[in-house]
Design a protein around this motif. Structure first.
Motif, PDB file in Angstrom:
ATOM      1  N   ALA A  26     -73.925 -38.323  -7.344  1.00  0.00           N
ATOM      2  CA  ALA A  26     -73.975 -37.188  -8.258  1.00  0.00           C
ATOM      3  C   ALA A  26     -72.907 -37.401  -9.330  1.00  0.00           C
ATOM      4  CB  ALA A  26     -73.735 -35.873  -7.517  1.00  0.00           C
ATOM      5  N   PRO A  27     -73.091 -36.841 -10.520  1.00  0.00           N
ATOM      6  CA  PRO A  27     -72.152 -37.095 -11.623  1.00  0.00           C
ATOM      7  C   PRO A  27     -70.708 -36.748 -11.293  1.00  0.00           C
ATOM      8  CG  PRO A  27     -74.109 -35.972 -12.430  1.00  0.00           C
ATOM      9  CD  PRO A  27     -74.209 -35.984 -10.942  1.00  0.00           C
ATOM     10  N   ASN A  28     -70.476 -35.672 -10.552  1.00  0.00           N
ATOM     11  CA  ASN A  28     -69.110 -35.263 -10.231  1.00  0.00           C
ATOM     12  C   ASN A  28     -68.606 -35.847  -8.915  1.00  0.00           C
ATOM     13  OD1 ASN A  28     -70.902 -33.804  -8.717  1.00  0.00           O
ATOM     14  ND2 ASN A  28     -69.689 -31.926  -8.706  1.00  0.00           N
ATOM     15  N   GLU A  29     -69.404 -36.701  -8.280  1.00  0.00           N
ATOM     16  CA  GLU A  29     -69.020 -37.299  -7.006  1.00  0.00           C
ATOM     17  C   GLU A  29     -69.007 -38.822  -7.074  1.00  0.00           C
ATOM     18  OE1 GLU A  29     -68.040 -35.977  -4.221  1.00  0.00           O
ATOM     19  OE2 GLU A  29     -68.543 -33.854  -4.314  1.00  0.00           O
ATOM     20  N   SER A  30     -70.148 -39.410  -7.365  1.00  0.00           N
ATOM     21  CA  SER A  30     -70.277 -40.859  -7.391  1.00  0.00           C
ATOM     22  C   SER A  30     -71.418 -41.239  -8.319  1.00  0.00           C
ATOM     23  CB  SER A  30     -70.544 -41.394  -5.978  1.00  0.00           C
ATOM     24  OG  SER A  30     -70.725 -42.797  -6.003  1.00  0.00           O
ATOM     25  N   GLU A  31     -71.172 -42.154  -9.222  1.00  0.00           N
ATOM     26  CA  GLU A  31     -72.198 -42.564 -10.179  1.00  0.00           C
ATOM     27  C   GLU A  31     -73.331 -43.344  -9.525  1.00  0.00           C
ATOM     28  OE1 GLU A  31     -72.521 -41.792 -13.376  1.00  0.00           O
ATOM     29  OE2 GLU A  31     -70.769 -40.490 -13.235  1.00  0.00           O
ATOM     30  N   GLU A  32     -73.095 -43.833  -8.300  1.00  0.00           N
ATOM     31  CA  GLU A  32     -74.109 -44.603  -7.592  1.00  0.00           C
ATOM     32  C   GLU A  32     -74.212 -44.119  -6.144  1.00  0.00           C
ATOM     33  OE1 GLU A  32     -74.094 -48.924  -8.151  1.00  0.00           O
ATOM     34  OE2 GLU A  32     -72.401 -48.640  -9.506  1.00  0.00           O
ATOM     35  N   SER A  33     -75.309 -44.473  -5.504  1.00  0.00           N
ATOM     36  CA  SER A  33     -75.492 -44.156  -4.084  1.00  0.00           C
ATOM     37  C   SER A  33     -74.996 -45.281  -3.191  1.00  0.00           C
ATOM     38  CB  SER A  33     -76.978 -43.895  -3.797  1.00  0.00           C
ATOM     39  OG  SER A  33     -77.723 -45.107  -3.923  1.00  0.00           O
ATOM     40  N   LEU A  34     -74.430 -46.330  -3.776  1.00  0.00           N
ATOM     41  CA  LEU A  34     -74.082 -47.532  -3.027  1.00  0.00           C
ATOM     42  C   LEU A  34     -73.250 -47.227  -1.792  1.00  0.00           C
ATOM     43  CD1 LEU A  34     -73.816 -50.616  -2.650  1.00  0.00           C
ATOM     44  CD2 LEU A  34     -71.835 -50.519  -4.192  1.00  0.00           C
ATOM     45  N   TRP A  35     -72.193 -46.420  -1.932  1.00  0.00           N
ATOM     46  CA  TRP A  35     -71.268 -46.201  -0.831  1.00  0.00           C
ATOM     47  C   TRP A  35     -71.896 -45.322   0.252  1.00  0.00           C
ATOM     48  CZ3 TRP A  35     -70.041 -46.224  -6.001  1.00  0.00           C
ATOM     49  CH2 TRP A  35     -69.309 -47.353  -6.423  1.00  0.00           C
ATOM     50  N   ARG A  36     -72.695 -44.353  -0.149  1.00  0.00           N
ATOM     51  CA  ARG A  36     -73.449 -43.585   0.839  1.00  0.00           C
ATOM     52  C   ARG A  36     -74.385 -44.501   1.614  1.00  0.00           C
ATOM     53  NH1 ARG A  36     -78.451 -40.380  -1.291  1.00  0.00           N
ATOM     54  NH2 ARG A  36     -79.116 -42.567  -1.339  1.00  0.00           N
ATOM     55  N   ASP A  37     -75.136 -45.312   0.877  1.00  0.00           N
ATOM     56  CA  ASP A  37     -76.096 -46.206   1.509  1.00  0.00           C
ATOM     57  C   ASP A  37     -75.405 -47.174   2.462  1.00  0.00           C
ATOM     58  OD1 ASP A  37     -77.710 -44.883  -0.262  1.00  0.00           O
ATOM     59  OD2 ASP A  37     -78.071 -46.603  -1.572  1.00  0.00           O
ATOM     60  N   ALA A  38     -74.276 -47.726   2.020  1.00  0.00           N
ATOM     61  CA  ALA A  38     -73.556 -48.697   2.844  1.00  0.00           C
ATOM     62  C   ALA A  38     -73.072 -48.068   4.141  1.00  0.00           C
ATOM     63  CB  ALA A  38     -72.381 -49.278   2.057  1.00  0.00           C
ATOM     64  N   GLU A  39     -72.583 -46.818   4.088  1.00  0.00           N
ATOM     65  CA  GLU A  39     -72.104 -46.157   5.305  1.00  0.00           C
ATOM     66  C   GLU A  39     -73.242 -45.931   6.298  1.00  0.00           C
ATOM     67  OE1 GLU A  39     -69.881 -42.020   6.698  1.00  0.00           O
ATOM     68  OE2 GLU A  39     -69.421 -42.912   4.743  1.00  0.00           O
ATOM     69  N   LEU A  40     -74.376 -45.439   5.804  1.00  0.00           N
ATOM     70  CA  LEU A  40     -75.515 -45.201   6.690  1.00  0.00           C
ATOM     71  C   LEU A  40     -76.000 -46.502   7.321  1.00  0.00           C
ATOM     72  CD1 LEU A  40     -77.656 -42.637   4.647  1.00  0.00           C
ATOM     73  CD2 LEU A  40     -75.981 -42.186   6.429  1.00  0.00           C
ATOM     74  N   LEU A  41     -76.100 -47.536   6.517  1.00  0.00           N
ATOM     75  CA  LEU A  41     -76.627 -48.799   7.029  1.00  0.00           C
ATOM     76  C   LEU A  41     -75.632 -49.500   7.946  1.00  0.00           C
ATOM     77  CD1 LEU A  41     -78.394 -50.031   3.775  1.00  0.00           C
ATOM     78  CD2 LEU A  41     -79.455 -49.055   5.821  1.00  0.00           C
ATOM     79  N   LEU A  42     -74.339 -49.305   7.697  1.00  0.00           N
ATOM     80  CA  LEU A  42     -73.329 -49.872   8.589  1.00  0.00           C
ATOM     81  C   LEU A  42     -73.451 -49.254   9.986  1.00  0.00           C
ATOM     82  CD1 LEU A  42     -70.814 -51.619   9.056  1.00  0.00           C
ATOM     83  CD2 LEU A  42     -69.433 -49.700   8.216  1.00  0.00           C
ATOM     84  N   VAL A  43     -73.615 -47.941  10.052  1.00  0.00           N
ATOM     85  CA  VAL A  43     -73.803 -47.274  11.336  1.00  0.00           C
ATOM     86  C   VAL A  43     -75.130 -47.706  11.956  1.00  0.00           C
ATOM     87  CG1 VAL A  43     -74.140 -45.037  12.462  1.00  0.00           C
ATOM     88  CG2 VAL A  43     -72.340 -45.319  10.751  1.00  0.00           C
ATOM     89  N   GLY A  44     -76.177 -47.803  11.139  1.00  0.00           N
ATOM     90  CA  GLY A  44     -77.471 -48.243  11.648  1.00  0.00           C
ATOM     91  C   GLY A  44     -77.415 -49.627  12.262  1.00  0.00           C
TER      92      GLY A  44
END
Length: 354
Positions: free
Chosen positions: A210-228
């Protein structure tokens, strides 16, 4: 001009639908994955408006609307009762093997703790997971839950990523980890069931694109996939819960399920949209509980408004490994596992680089 407007709107809806299929991680592209139901509803409207337009605009509007509707339906139908369930229904008499989890993103600025506490005492879940909970929330929850839920993991933060886990059951080796970003915690613990069995819980709340949080989803995606990936490498009975800041049907969440082998109890039952609690026409499922194939589902409910922008969720899952073969467990192919590895590596590298 009135004939052109339905066609323009239909083309815009189709463009948003196609953009969502892109693997790019920019926030505005990933945001197109969220309002699939709303886009589908607008596509129905533009199809109806096309009937009043003149050719060739009516043909264009109708074709674009039907294409949009078909593509969106393919994504959202699995989260409706029209689809087969993914997690089988629990049979009666399994209470000692069941665990009930109440998950609530409380909204840090929300000061209506009494409503949530009342729901907790009403339903008496085995586990209470709160997200966005700071020191103010911790003081209220400690005072209200200390006797009935004596085991706890507390991470009070004022950055919107605090989390607390309260448990009636004994926790085994609980720990707080900072998986991808140093200001985003996660909780990982074993949980002892009344039957004596021990299951695993991963509680997550990654940063949203989101604009006020993160310009990309990369770090969200990486956390989910790391746990997966960790779940795949150690396939013990496991639950994953939290506000994942992602919708159930997104590219990333579906990849997470295939990489980890986790099941979604909402599939075949409904969307159970939890955000935004104040806007009925703008809601999608952001709060999740996933289970490994070892579990069956006894209860799944969205609870009433607590003053937050999220509704709480209540889920009861029963540990039934003997029924694991009744589930069709998702599995990633070689290319998907490579994509997951690359996403995790890039998330770690770019986070460390600041």
């Amino acid at each position: 001009m009135l004939s052109i407007l339905p066609a323009m709107l239909a083309i815009a809806l189709l463009a948003a639908t196609l953009i969502a299929r892109s693997p790019l991680t920019w926030w505005w592209i990933r945001a197109c994955e969220f309002p699939r139901l709303q886009i589908a509803a607008l596509a129905v409207l533009t199809a109806l408006l096309a009937l009043a337009a003149e050719p060739p605009w009516s043909w264009l509007a109708l074709a674009a609307s039907l294409a949009t509707l078909g593509l969106q339906a393919a994504r959202i139908l699995p989260w409706t009762p029209l689809w087969p369930v993914q997690v089988q229904r629990a049979e009666p008499g399994q209470e000692p093997r069941c665990v009930t989890l109440l998950i609530a993103n409380v909204l840090t600025t929300n000061r209506n703790a009494e409503t949530l506490i009342r729901l907790i005492h009403e339903h008496r879940p085995d586990l209470v997971l709160t997200l966005e909970s700071d020191a103010w929330w911790q003081a209220r929850l400690d005072a209200a839950l200390g006797d009935g839920w004596p085991h706890a993991v507390r991470v009070p933060l004022d950055n919107l990523y605090g989390m607390h886990l309260y448990a009636r059951r004994r926790l085994v080796d609980p720990e707080v980890r900072w998986l991808i970003q140093e200001d985003i915690p996660s909780i990982h613990t074993g949980i002892t069931l009344p039957s004596g069995d021990v299951i695993r819980l991963h509680a997550l709340h990654p940063r949203p694109p989101a604009p006020n949080e993160s310009e990309e989803s990369l770090w969200r995606d990486a956390e989910l996939l790391l746990v997966g990936r960790a779940i795949h490498e150690d396939p013990v009975p496991t639950l994953v819960a939290g506000d994942l800041n992602d919708v159930a049907w997104s590219r990333t969440t579906r990849l997470f399920c295939r990489v980890s082998g986790m099941l979604d109890p909402r599939r075949g039952r409904g969307m159970f949209s939890t955000f935004h609690a104040d806007y009925p026409l703008l809601r999608w499922p952001l709060d999740h509980v996933f289970s490994s194939e070892h579990f069956t589902l006894a209860r799944l409910r969205r609870l009433p408004h607590i003053g937050s922008d999220h509704f709480p969720m209540l889920v009861t899952l029963c540990y039934r490994p003997s029924r694991a073969d009744e589930h069709e467990t998702p599995e990633a192919d070689r290319e998907e596992r490579r994509d997951a590895r690359e996403t995790i590596a890039e998330g770690r590298e770019r986070d460390q680089a600041g």
